[in-house]
Design an enzyme around this catalytic site. Sequence first.
Site, PDB file in Angstrom:
ATOM      1  N   GLY A  87       0.613  -1.465  -0.113  1.00 13.69           N
ATOM      2  CA  GLY A  87       0.199  -0.110   0.315  1.00 13.69           C
ATOM      3  C   GLY A  87       0.874   0.815   0.085  1.00 13.69           C
ATOM      4  O   GLY A  87       2.075   1.476   0.377  1.00 13.69           O
ATOM      5  N   GLN A  92       3.336   9.956   1.112  1.00 17.75           N
ATOM      6  CA  GLN A  92       4.941   9.345   0.823  1.00 17.75           C
ATOM      7  C   GLN A  92       5.866   9.739  -0.486  1.00 17.75           C
ATOM      8  O   GLN A  92       6.218   9.381  -1.056  1.00 17.75           O
ATOM      9  CB  GLN A  92       4.309   7.269   0.756  1.00 17.75           C
ATOM     10  CG  GLN A  92       3.921   7.165   2.701  1.00 17.75           C
ATOM     11  CD  GLN A  92       3.597   5.712   2.702  1.00 17.75           C
ATOM     12  OE1 GLN A  92       2.910   5.115   1.492  1.00 17.75           O
ATOM     13  NE2 GLN A  92       4.911   4.965   2.672  1.00 17.75           N
ATOM     14  N   CYS A 134       6.743   0.090   6.568  1.00 17.91           N
ATOM     15  CA  CYS A 134       6.521   1.024   5.554  1.00 17.91           C
ATOM     16  C   CYS A 134       7.451   2.188   5.517  1.00 17.91           C
ATOM     17  O   CYS A 134       8.911   1.648   5.654  1.00 17.91           O
ATOM     18  CB  CYS A 134       5.982   2.236   6.629  1.00 17.91           C
ATOM     19  SG  CYS A 134       5.593   3.800   5.912  1.00 17.91           S
ATOM     20  N   LEU A 135       6.881   2.279   3.964  1.00 15.70           N
ATOM     21  CA  LEU A 135       8.098   2.575   2.824  1.00 15.70           C
ATOM     22  C   LEU A 135       9.217   3.530   3.472  1.00 15.70           C
ATOM     23  O   LEU A 135       9.973   3.544   2.807  1.00 15.70           O
ATOM     24  CB  LEU A 135       7.612   2.646   1.374  1.00 15.70           C
ATOM     25  CG  LEU A 135       7.044   1.676   0.284  1.00 15.70           C
ATOM     26  CD1 LEU A 135       6.460   1.591  -0.008  1.00 15.70           C
ATOM     27  CD2 LEU A 135       8.127   0.603   0.773  1.00 15.70           C
ATOM     28  N   HIS A 176      -3.126   1.391   8.013  1.00 11.51           N
ATOM     29  CA  HIS A 176      -1.831   2.435   8.271  1.00 11.51           C
ATOM     30  C   HIS A 176      -1.653   3.028   7.499  1.00 11.51           C
ATOM     31  O   HIS A 176      -1.565   4.120   7.109  1.00 11.51           O
ATOM     32  CB  HIS A 176      -1.340   0.564   7.553  1.00 11.51           C
ATOM     33  CG  HIS A 176       0.213   1.060   7.526  1.00 11.51           C
ATOM     34  ND1 HIS A 176       1.713   0.998   7.846  1.00 11.51           N
ATOM     35  CD2 HIS A 176       0.704   2.067   6.702  1.00 11.51           C
ATOM     36  CE1 HIS A 176       2.200   0.971   7.329  1.00 11.51           C
ATOM     37  NE2 HIS A 176       2.167   2.059   6.464  1.00 11.51           N
ATOM     38  N   GLU A 177      -2.849   2.547   5.684  1.00 10.39           N
ATOM     39  CA  GLU A 177      -2.668   3.953   5.329  1.00 10.39           C
ATOM     40  C   GLU A 177      -3.814   4.936   5.094  1.00 10.39           C
ATOM     41  O   GLU A 177      -2.928   6.376   4.988  1.00 10.39           O
ATOM     42  CB  GLU A 177      -3.019   2.797   3.305  1.00 10.39           C
ATOM     43  CG  GLU A 177      -2.113   2.238   2.837  1.00 10.39           C
ATOM     44  CD  GLU A 177      -0.884   2.274   3.133  1.00 10.39           C
ATOM     45  OE1 GLU A 177      -0.380   3.513   2.941  1.00 10.39           O
ATOM     46  OE2 GLU A 177       0.468   1.310   3.143  1.00 10.39           O
ATOM     47  N   HIS A 180      -1.314   7.083   7.496  1.00 16.14           N
ATOM     48  CA  HIS A 180      -0.588   8.353   6.576  1.00 16.14           C
ATOM     49  C   HIS A 180      -1.115   9.747   6.410  1.00 16.14           C
ATOM     50  O   HIS A 180      -0.605  11.042   5.986  1.00 16.14           O
ATOM     51  CB  HIS A 180       0.124   7.666   5.647  1.00 16.14           C
ATOM     52  CG  HIS A 180       1.203   7.097   5.320  1.00 16.14           C
ATOM     53  ND1 HIS A 180       2.422   7.024   6.073  1.00 16.14           N
ATOM     54  CD2 HIS A 180       1.539   5.709   5.679  1.00 16.14           C
ATOM     55  CE1 HIS A 180       2.726   6.376   5.695  1.00 16.14           C
ATOM     56  NE2 HIS A 180       2.021   5.470   5.668  1.00 16.14           N
TER      57      HIS A 180
HETATM   58 NI    NI Z   1       3.277   3.356   5.092  1.00 19.53          NI
END
Ligand code: NI
Length: 215
Positions: A87, A92, A134-135, A176-177, A180
């Site tokens: 995701g 991001q 997480c990226l 999670h997304e 953000h």
């Molecule tokens: Ni993330």
Amino acid sequence: MKNLFKIICLLAVAAGCTARSGWTAWEQTVIERSDSVMYVTVMPADSAILRATSRDLGPKELKSAELQTLLAKMYRTLTDPSQDGVGIAAPQVGINRRMVLVMRYDKPGRPIEPYLNIKIDSLWGQKNPGPEGCLSVPPYRGIVQRYPNIQISYLKPDGTPVTEQVDGYSAIIFQHECDHLDGILYIDRADTVYINKAWAAEREEFAYERPDWWK
Ligand code: NI
């Protein structure tokens, strides 16, 4: 005096351009100048973006060609071997707007789908701990408690409003997304955070520098 009039006219035209598309100058720059695999914002260097609250897309942005370009580039970024996530949220890639892409583990073929102006209406069930990464927080992982069931509301890319229930791992990705979009990272919620050694080694293989036009 004539020159002053010209300048005022030019400013008016410039303001009109911004108003027509609805995107800020920075957002337009990111959408246009990013490679197909976009620079992914990371902590702590990009905390100003990652910790900000994102805002909804307006009617102009929803109808814009820029939105289609951004969605295509976010998709390409998420699926690139250098990232390989499940995701991604717009902050991001440097865009503080309420849009995410999520891999739907609950659908055949696990499609990655876009969700615009998304919000979680309700969460329920017994919270369970599970590993997350997480990226934007390399090269860590952590154990986070998440709800197994959620109801979400969002717009499809064609503007259709949808409300649906999501369960299981997909529901965890959505939590999670969507965090953000409120400037919340999983490390804020994690019981434990640890270094993922395999990820640390992998990151050394790829270049993660900010583009030179980045602010
Ligand atoms: Ni993330």
